[in-house]
Design an enzyme around this catalytic site. Structure first.
Site, mmCIF file in Angstrom:
data_model
loop_
_atom_site.group_PDB
_atom_site.id
_atom_site.type_symbol
_atom_site.label_atom_id
_atom_site.label_comp_id
_atom_site.label_asym_id
_atom_site.label_seq_id
_atom_site.Cartn_x
_atom_site.Cartn_y
_atom_site.Cartn_z
ATOM 1 N N GLU A 10 12.786 15.336 -9.641
ATOM 2 C CA GLU A 10 11.598 14.912 -8.880
ATOM 3 C C GLU A 10 11.340 15.872 -7.717
ATOM 4 O O GLU A 10 10.190 16.191 -7.405
ATOM 5 C CB GLU A 10 11.792 13.485 -8.348
ATOM 6 C CG GLU A 10 11.837 12.399 -9.428
ATOM 7 C CD GLU A 10 10.456 12.037 -9.963
ATOM 8 O OE1 GLU A 10 9.455 12.664 -9.565
ATOM 9 O OE2 GLU A 10 10.359 11.105 -10.797
ATOM 10 N N LYS A 39 12.337 7.765 -5.074
ATOM 11 C CA LYS A 39 12.109 6.381 -4.663
ATOM 12 C C LYS A 39 12.652 5.473 -5.759
ATOM 13 O O LYS A 39 12.233 5.557 -6.912
ATOM 14 C CB LYS A 39 10.618 6.126 -4.439
ATOM 15 C CG LYS A 39 10.333 4.681 -4.052
ATOM 16 C CD LYS A 39 8.890 4.473 -3.664
ATOM 17 C CE LYS A 39 8.640 3.011 -3.348
ATOM 18 N NZ LYS A 39 7.225 2.738 -3.045
ATOM 19 N N TYR A 43 11.637 0.458 11.022
ATOM 20 C CA TYR A 43 10.871 -0.560 11.757
ATOM 21 C C TYR A 43 11.364 -0.701 13.191
ATOM 22 O O TYR A 43 10.734 -1.366 13.996
ATOM 23 C CB TYR A 43 10.915 -1.889 10.995
ATOM 24 C CG TYR A 43 10.266 -1.750 9.634
ATOM 25 C CD1 TYR A 43 8.884 -1.788 9.496
ATOM 26 C CD2 TYR A 43 11.024 -1.527 8.482
ATOM 27 C CE1 TYR A 43 8.273 -1.610 8.271
ATOM 28 C CE2 TYR A 43 10.432 -1.343 7.244
ATOM 29 C CZ TYR A 43 9.052 -1.390 7.145
ATOM 30 O OH TYR A 43 8.440 -1.203 5.935
ATOM 31 N N ARG A 98 7.401 -7.037 0.538
ATOM 32 C CA ARG A 98 6.435 -7.693 -0.353
ATOM 33 C C ARG A 98 5.740 -8.838 0.380
ATOM 34 O O ARG A 98 4.572 -9.113 0.159
ATOM 35 C CB ARG A 98 7.140 -8.199 -1.619
ATOM 36 C CG ARG A 98 7.913 -7.099 -2.370
ATOM 37 C CD ARG A 98 7.133 -6.449 -3.471
ATOM 38 N NE ARG A 98 7.750 -5.183 -3.885
ATOM 39 C CZ ARG A 98 8.565 -5.002 -4.920
ATOM 40 N NH1 ARG A 98 8.870 -6.027 -5.692
ATOM 41 N NH2 ARG A 98 9.041 -3.814 -5.201
ATOM 42 N N ARG A 104 9.041 -2.743 -10.923
ATOM 43 C CA ARG A 104 8.439 -1.404 -10.952
ATOM 44 C C ARG A 104 9.340 -0.410 -11.678
ATOM 45 O O ARG A 104 9.311 0.788 -11.418
ATOM 46 C CB ARG A 104 8.211 -0.912 -9.517
ATOM 47 C CG ARG A 104 7.423 -1.850 -8.627
ATOM 48 C CD ARG A 104 6.920 -1.090 -7.407
ATOM 49 N NE ARG A 104 6.435 -1.936 -6.332
ATOM 50 C CZ ARG A 104 5.300 -2.615 -6.334
ATOM 51 N NH1 ARG A 104 4.526 -2.598 -7.414
ATOM 52 N NH2 ARG A 104 4.928 -3.328 -5.297
ATOM 53 N N SER A 149 12.492 -2.258 4.453
ATOM 54 C CA SER A 149 12.426 -3.615 5.003
ATOM 55 C C SER A 149 13.739 -4.388 4.857
ATOM 56 O O SER A 149 14.197 -5.041 5.796
ATOM 57 C CB SER A 149 11.281 -4.379 4.338
ATOM 58 O OG SER A 149 11.431 -4.407 2.924
ATOM 59 N N LYS A 151 14.171 7.182 -0.540
ATOM 60 C CA LYS A 151 13.927 5.796 -0.183
ATOM 61 C C LYS A 151 14.525 4.870 -1.225
ATOM 62 O O LYS A 151 14.330 5.147 -2.412
ATOM 63 C CB LYS A 151 12.411 5.615 -0.106
ATOM 64 C CG LYS A 151 11.932 4.223 0.140
ATOM 65 C CD LYS A 151 10.433 4.234 0.146
ATOM 66 C CE LYS A 151 9.950 2.819 0.322
ATOM 67 N NZ LYS A 151 8.523 2.712 0.220
HETATM 68 C C1 PBG Z 1 4.622 0.962 -2.124
HETATM 69 C C2 PBG Z 1 5.632 0.853 -1.076
HETATM 70 C C3 PBG Z 1 6.666 -0.070 -0.988
HETATM 71 C C4 PBG Z 1 7.349 0.206 0.185
HETATM 72 C C5 PBG Z 1 6.708 1.266 0.794
HETATM 73 N N1 PBG Z 1 5.654 1.675 -0.017
HETATM 74 C C6 PBG Z 1 6.995 -1.218 -1.840
HETATM 75 C C7 PBG Z 1 7.439 -1.027 -3.211
HETATM 76 O O1 PBG Z 1 7.588 0.082 -3.713
HETATM 77 O O2 PBG Z 1 7.654 -2.053 -3.846
HETATM 78 C C8 PBG Z 1 8.546 -0.539 0.685
HETATM 79 C C9 PBG Z 1 8.861 -0.340 2.116
HETATM 80 C C10 PBG Z 1 9.849 -1.301 2.657
HETATM 81 O O3 PBG Z 1 10.472 -2.080 1.931
HETATM 82 O O4 PBG Z 1 10.026 -1.291 3.885
HETATM 83 N N2 PBG Z 1 3.333 1.086 -1.579
#
Ligand code: PBG
Length: 323
Positions: free
Chosen positions: A233, A196, A313, A206, A217, A274, A248
């Site tokens: 990982e 990730k 989505y 967000r 992060r 997203s 991801k």
């Molecule tokens: C963290 C999490 C995130 C997403 C899924 N799980 C946000 C992040 O890591 O900042 C993002 C998913 C998306 O953007 O559709 N709980």
């Protein structure tokens, strides 16, 4: 001289193209991420994700039934709590919005689909980080693990079939596995967010979860330029007991997805996040692109790169196209 090799022969009719198609996209390959918002009385639109809402408990159940009827492979639930605190206590509380939403989903669709839960604190913490903080403000890996363990048990108790640790803490899969086993949830699986990346493509999410994060992060999510550490990982997650692994975001990381798929002996998922959704919706709203074709092309590309399962989505809508 005419060419003797004519690849175009196999492209001449829809039937020929169908016969030789390598990559299939089926409703069962698609997982719908959903948001449930505490105390909402109406579904709340997410402005940066046109067509996606924060659900009420009722609209969550209704949309889940529709998605399952369309044939999606699963549902991934995120909670949007009313109150946040430093340790994200709403994540562990059985009455917390995510656990209540999981129980609602289980009551409504149960074993007719696969119910997945986001196992991360960021929606529940007032500072917005995926873990708890040390006094000097760093994300405390091992203190966070103890909370993930409790959160995972609460989620399994609420009915989640697959727990999805997305916080990128070291050791999260192993700690969650042990906690689930000790609590008797031997059949609850772990869909590990294995690779990730610290991505700008999470921007609209967000808003979706009303994140309070300032900063970034980067001390726990991966650097976008690094492919090799995805294999590290992967090895750790498999050794710790991951039942399935995920990459991801998807589109900007298709090479990583291919590498993970080539090296994993468990099912591989990819999350079309997203920002990937919003940029196509925005371009389509401007009339710049053919939305539906572009959606199918991205999902096909993610499958071609090695994903057995794609979180998107568009899952429910696309499932109706493919039915
Ligand atoms: C963290 C999490 C995130 C997403 C899924 N799980 C946000 C992040 O890591 O900042 C993002 C998913 C998306 O953007 O559709 N709980």
């Amino acid at each position: 001289m005419f060419p003797t090799q004519r690849p175009r022969r196999l492209r001449g009719t829809p039937a020929l193209r169908r016969l030789v198609a390598e990559t299939e996209l089926r409703p069962r390959n698609l997982v719908l991420p959903m948001f449930v918002r505490e105390n909402a009385t109406e579904p709340v639109p997410i402005s940066s994700m046109p067509g996606v809402v924060q659900h009420t408990r009722d609209s969550l159940r209704k949309s889940a039934v529709e998605a399952v009827a369309a044939g999606v492979g699963g549902l991934m639930l995120f909670g949007v709590p009313e109150h946040k605190d430093a340790t994200g206590s709403g994540a562990i509380d059985p009455k917390g919005v995510l656990n209540v939403g999981l129980a609602d989903l289980f009551a409504e669709v149960g074993d007719a689909t696969v119910i997945m839960s986001d196992c991360c604190l960021d929606e529940f913490t007032d500072h917005g980080h995926c873990g708890v903080l040390t006094p000097d403000g760093a994300v405390d890996n091992d203190a966070t693990l103890a909370l993930y363990a409790e959160m995972a048990v609460a989620q399994a108790a609420a009915g989640a079939h697959l727990i999805g640790p997305s916080g990128m803490m070291d050791g999260q899969v192993g700690v969650i596995r042990e906690a689930l086993d000790n609590a008797g949830h031997l059949d609850a699986g772990i869909l590990a967010y294995t690779a990730k990346y610290a991505s700008a493509f999470y921007g609209p999410f967000r808003e979706a979860v009303r994140s309070s994060l300032r900063g970034d992060r980067k001390t726990y999510q991966q650097d976008p330029g690094n492919a090799r550490e995805a294999l590290r990982e992967l090895a750790l997650d498999l050794a710790e007991g991951a039942d399935a692994v995920m990459v991801k975001p998807a589109m900007a990381y298709l090479d990583v997805l291919r590498t993970v798929a080539d090296n994993a002996d468990v099912p591989v998922a990819a999350y079309q996040v997203s920002g990937e959704y919003s940029m196509i919706e925005a371009a389509a709203a401007n009339g710049w692109v053919d939305r539906d074709r572009m959606v199918l092309e991205t999902l096909t590309g993610i499958r071609r790169a090695g994903a057995d399962v794609v979180l998107t989505y568009w899952a429910a809508e696309v499932a109706t196209w493919l039915a």
